[in-house]
Design an enzyme around this catalytic site. Structure first.
Site, PDB file in Angstrom:
ATOM      1  N   HIS A 230       0.545  -1.892  -0.372  1.00  0.00           N
ATOM      2  CA  HIS A 230       0.251   0.511  -0.244  1.00  0.00           C
ATOM      3  C   HIS A 230       0.734   1.599   0.012  1.00  0.00           C
ATOM      4  CE1 HIS A 230       0.522   0.948   4.463  1.00  0.00           C
ATOM      5  NE2 HIS A 230       0.649  -0.311   4.352  1.00  0.00           N
TER       6      HIS A 230
ATOM      7  N   CYS B 191       2.824  -5.101   6.527  1.00  0.00           N
ATOM      8  CA  CYS B 191       2.088  -4.437   4.843  1.00  0.00           C
ATOM      9  C   CYS B 191       3.792  -3.563   4.386  1.00  0.00           C
ATOM     10  CB  CYS B 191       1.422  -4.040   5.348  1.00  0.00           C
ATOM     11  SG  CYS B 191      -0.093  -4.611   5.032  1.00  0.00           S
TER      12      CYS B 191
END
Length: 173
Positions: free
Chosen positions: A107, A123
């Site tokens: 992301h 992440c």
């Protein structure tokens, strides 16, 4: 018939590796780097932030399951598209550790200074401009390979094509 199969099995290792027509994302945790390879060529490369500890960002081979523009950050109830949103402008979720693409992802970020460091909860973070480009390059079910290696990205890709994930994760075997 059996003879033909036996002959094929003998000569199969001599054939060149099968180059994937579909894009594959390779993330190297050791170098904080993400690359996309398509048809045997690197078409995208950028710096990435990864998990604060080695265990947080899973290693292995995964598939993209979710793609979202201006993702909502449900953990803190932050709407997508706002500057406070830590997910940035795009979410590309993959199925690590039996999840559905909504827990682990690649992301953007509202903290561009974090890129190239080990700071996330697991992440993979990219600059917003880079995650937007990646978002357009890949599709649902694209492969994501995450490793920790001292090898160059092209060498990692070639190993993955030739020998599969096991050789990348266990180079001494």
């Amino acid at each position: 018939m059996h003879l033909a199969i036996l002959v094929m099995m003998m000569f199969l290792p001599l054939l060149p590796p099968q180059i994937s027509e579909d894009p594959v994302i390779i993330v190297n945790k050791a170098t904080h780097e993400l690359s996309v390879f398509e048809k045997g060529k690197e078409i995208f490369n950028t710096s990435a932030a990864i998990g604060r500890t080695t265990e947080l960002t899973p290693e292995g081979q995964f598939h993209i399951k979710v793609k979202a523009k201006d993702p909502y950050y449900r953990k803190k109830n932050i709407p997508g598209g706002t500057p406070e949103n830590p997910l940035g402008t795009r979410w590309i979720g993959f199925d690590a550790r039996g999840t559905d693409g909504r827990i682990y992802g690649i992301h953007g970020t509202n903290r561009p200074d974090s890129i190239g460091r080990s700071v996330s909860a697991g992440c993979i973070r990219l600059q917003n401009k880079d995650v937007e480009k990646l978002f357009d390059l890949i599709s649902i079910e694209s492969e994501v390979v995450i490793v920790k290696s001292s090898s160059e990205m092209e060498s990692l890709y070639e190993s993955w094509v030739r020998d599969g994930l096991n050789r990348i994760l266990n180079p001494a075997t």
